[in-house]
Design a protein around this motif. Structure first.
Motif, PDB file in Angstrom:
ATOM      1  N   ILE A  54       0.981  -1.500  -0.079  1.00  0.00           N
ATOM      2  CA  ILE A  54       0.070   0.155   0.439  1.00  0.00           C
ATOM      3  C   ILE A  54       1.155   1.269   0.059  1.00  0.00           C
ATOM      4  O   ILE A  54       0.729   2.336  -0.969  1.00  0.00           O
ATOM      5  N   ILE A  55       2.088   1.551   0.603  1.00  0.00           N
ATOM      6  CA  ILE A  55       2.856   2.767   0.615  1.00  0.00           C
ATOM      7  C   ILE A  55       3.296   2.606  -0.612  1.00  0.00           C
ATOM      8  O   ILE A  55       3.797   3.914  -1.324  1.00  0.00           O
ATOM      9  N   LEU A  56       3.820   1.380  -1.118  1.00  0.00           N
ATOM     10  CA  LEU A  56       4.039   1.315  -2.654  1.00  0.00           C
ATOM     11  C   LEU A  56       3.155   1.913  -4.090  1.00  0.00           C
ATOM     12  O   LEU A  56       3.542   2.911  -4.230  1.00  0.00           O
ATOM     13  N   PHE A  57       2.222   1.374  -3.420  1.00  0.00           N
ATOM     14  CA  PHE A  57       1.010   2.279  -4.318  1.00  0.00           C
ATOM     15  C   PHE A  57       1.152   3.625  -4.555  1.00  0.00           C
ATOM     16  O   PHE A  57       1.022   4.853  -5.079  1.00  0.00           O
ATOM     17  N   HIS A  58       0.664   3.581  -2.845  1.00  0.00           N
ATOM     18  CA  HIS A  58       0.272   5.624  -2.795  1.00  0.00           C
ATOM     19  C   HIS A  58       1.974   5.821  -2.742  1.00  0.00           C
ATOM     20  O   HIS A  58       2.081   7.381  -3.472  1.00  0.00           O
ATOM     21  N   GLY A  59       3.349   5.963  -2.411  1.00  0.00           N
ATOM     22  CA  GLY A  59       4.458   6.406  -3.093  1.00  0.00           C
ATOM     23  C   GLY A  59       4.954   6.660  -4.521  1.00  0.00           C
ATOM     24  O   GLY A  59       4.876   7.714  -4.703  1.00  0.00           O
ATOM     25  N   GLN A  60       4.771   5.836  -5.436  1.00  0.00           N
ATOM     26  CA  GLN A  60       4.569   5.791  -6.738  1.00  0.00           C
ATOM     27  C   GLN A  60       3.172   6.805  -7.772  1.00  0.00           C
ATOM     28  O   GLN A  60       3.669   7.304  -8.177  1.00  0.00           O
ATOM     29  N   ARG A  61       2.244   6.305  -7.199  1.00  0.00           N
ATOM     30  CA  ARG A  61       1.133   7.794  -7.232  1.00  0.00           C
ATOM     31  C   ARG A  61       1.128   8.787  -6.607  1.00  0.00           C
ATOM     32  O   ARG A  61       1.107   9.767  -8.035  1.00  0.00           O
ATOM     33  N   LYS A 115      -9.865   9.491  -7.846  1.00  0.00           N
ATOM     34  CA  LYS A 115      -9.758   9.430  -6.879  1.00  0.00           C
ATOM     35  C   LYS A 115     -10.972   8.085  -5.934  1.00  0.00           C
ATOM     36  O   LYS A 115     -11.686   7.892  -6.353  1.00  0.00           O
ATOM     37  N   GLY A 116     -10.472   8.188  -5.082  1.00  0.00           N
ATOM     38  CA  GLY A 116     -11.028   6.416  -4.044  1.00  0.00           C
ATOM     39  C   GLY A 116     -10.465   5.691  -4.106  1.00  0.00           C
ATOM     40  O   GLY A 116     -10.016   4.205  -4.548  1.00  0.00           O
ATOM     41  N   VAL A 117      -9.165   5.230  -5.487  1.00  0.00           N
ATOM     42  CA  VAL A 117      -8.586   4.530  -5.346  1.00  0.00           C
ATOM     43  C   VAL A 117      -7.565   3.837  -5.290  1.00  0.00           C
ATOM     44  O   VAL A 117      -6.906   4.701  -4.521  1.00  0.00           O
ATOM     45  N   LYS A 118      -7.748   3.106  -4.018  1.00  0.00           N
ATOM     46  CA  LYS A 118      -6.961   2.089  -2.481  1.00  0.00           C
ATOM     47  C   LYS A 118      -5.858   1.369  -3.609  1.00  0.00           C
ATOM     48  O   LYS A 118      -5.178   1.574  -2.137  1.00  0.00           O
ATOM     49  N   TYR A 119      -5.622   0.527  -4.536  1.00  0.00           N
ATOM     50  CA  TYR A 119      -4.306  -0.314  -5.051  1.00  0.00           C
ATOM     51  C   TYR A 119      -4.733  -0.457  -6.746  1.00  0.00           C
ATOM     52  O   TYR A 119      -5.642  -0.196  -6.638  1.00  0.00           O
ATOM     53  N   PHE A 120      -3.082  -0.841  -6.546  1.00  0.00           N
ATOM     54  CA  PHE A 120      -3.625  -1.454  -8.552  1.00  0.00           C
ATOM     55  C   PHE A 120      -4.480  -2.096  -8.829  1.00  0.00           C
ATOM     56  O   PHE A 120      -5.006  -1.405  -9.681  1.00  0.00           O
ATOM     57  N   ILE A 121      -5.061  -2.554  -8.130  1.00  0.00           N
ATOM     58  CA  ILE A 121      -6.264  -3.408  -8.666  1.00  0.00           C
ATOM     59  C   ILE A 121      -7.831  -3.612  -7.492  1.00  0.00           C
ATOM     60  O   ILE A 121      -7.420  -3.630  -6.284  1.00  0.00           O
ATOM     61  N   ASP A 122      -7.803  -4.124  -7.635  1.00  0.00           N
ATOM     62  CA  ASP A 122      -9.549  -4.042  -6.643  1.00  0.00           C
ATOM     63  C   ASP A 122      -9.596  -5.093  -5.973  1.00  0.00           C
ATOM     64  O   ASP A 122      -9.683  -6.198  -6.520  1.00  0.00           O
ATOM     65  N   ILE A 123      -9.469  -4.890  -4.729  1.00  0.00           N
ATOM     66  CA  ILE A 123      -8.599  -6.337  -4.453  1.00  0.00           C
ATOM     67  C   ILE A 123      -9.072  -5.668  -2.741  1.00  0.00           C
ATOM     68  O   ILE A 123      -9.170  -4.154  -2.472  1.00  0.00           O
TER      69      ILE A 123
END
Length: 268
Positions: free
Chosen positions: A197-204, A229-237
């Motif tokens: 999760i930290i990876l996703f948000h850091g890259q975003r 907005k509202g996307v929490k991760y690379f895939i819907d999980i």
């Protein structure tokens, strides 16, 4: 037992030594859990040129890479496999030169991850030391590329091999086989952990701010819908709400840092 799973073994070993033998042991153990078909990709035998550091893959896309080699074919093989095993002996406290060239050549995937439906097992062999560090490095690479890390196997294989060490190796590879088989059997990916999760948000945070500096990266993220907005991760999980909150905080901090470091001139 279920349908046969296609496993691509990407090996950085320059010869059929301990790493190959341990992969064959793994294949036998996996077949007791789930039918598998192994394909070995020997990096020593493919045409894979060293990265030139020109950054064109970041700014224009991987199609603009001046290296015309087997990289597209290798990526396609990874896409077609159900699971990928990254296997390397330890050379100089790191992966082999062949494996490092492979990782560097696909550096654009660090910016544009894509293997979210793939499971991976990481395997490292060593005569004495370094396997822990190598597995940590491979974990980072595979995780950023999008793979689900199904297991890691670190094997110490000195010559001659003491009986107690042989037993430890056998236990480690049996555990890895069970973990990998379980992941291959599971129809859905496991939920992301805090690091993911930290990876996703850091890259975003980074890629949302660098459209002019790295347009190919920015466009990829935009096309994937990851800026929405509202996307929490690379895939819907499902994502742990605490992890999500921490991720948003990391994103906010990182975004402000990127603006300060790259986009705001001293005069401003």
């Amino acid at each position: 037992m279920g349908s046969q799973k296609k496993i691509l073994v990407i090996t950085g070993s320059p010869h059929k030594g301990n790493t190959f033998r341990e992969c064959e042991t793994l294949r036998c153990l996996l077949n007791k859990e789930i039918p598998v078909e192994f394909e070995y990709l020997w990096l020593k035998d493919v045409n894979l040129l060293p990265c030139r550091g020109c950054l064109l893959c970041f700014s224009r896309g991987e199609e603009s890479c001046p290296n015309h080699d087997d990289a597209p074919l290798i990526e396609q093989k990874m896409r077609e496999a159900d699971g990928v095993i990254f296997a390397t002996p330890v050379y100089g406290m790191n992966v082999t030169g062949q494996m490092k060239i492979f990782i560097d050549r696909f550096c654009y995937i660090f910016h544009r991850p894509r293997f979210f439906e793939k499971r991976t097992l990481l395997l490292a062999t060593t005569g004495a030391l370094g396997h822990v560090e190598v597995l940590k490095y491979l974990d980072t690479v595979a995780r950023v590329w999008g793979f689900e890390i199904a297991g890691t196997v670190g094997l110490v294989t000195p010559i001659p091999l003491p009986s107690h060490r042989a037993e430890k190796n056998q236990t480690a590879i049996a555990k890895g086989a069970k973990q990998f088989a379980a992941a291959l059997k599971c129809p859905v990916r496991k939920n992301p952990d805090l690091r993911d999760i930290i990876l996703f948000h850091g890259q975003r945070a980074v890629f949302s701010q660098i459209e002019e500096l790295s347009p190919a990266d920015y466009q990829y993220w935009k096309d994937m819908g990851w800026f929405e907005k509202g996307v929490k991760y690379f895939i819907d999980i499902p994502v742990n709400p605490v992890y999500h909150g921490i991720g948003l905080f990391v994103e906010w901090i990182t975004k402000h840092k990127v603006r300060k470091e790259f986009l705001i001139s001293p005069e401003e």
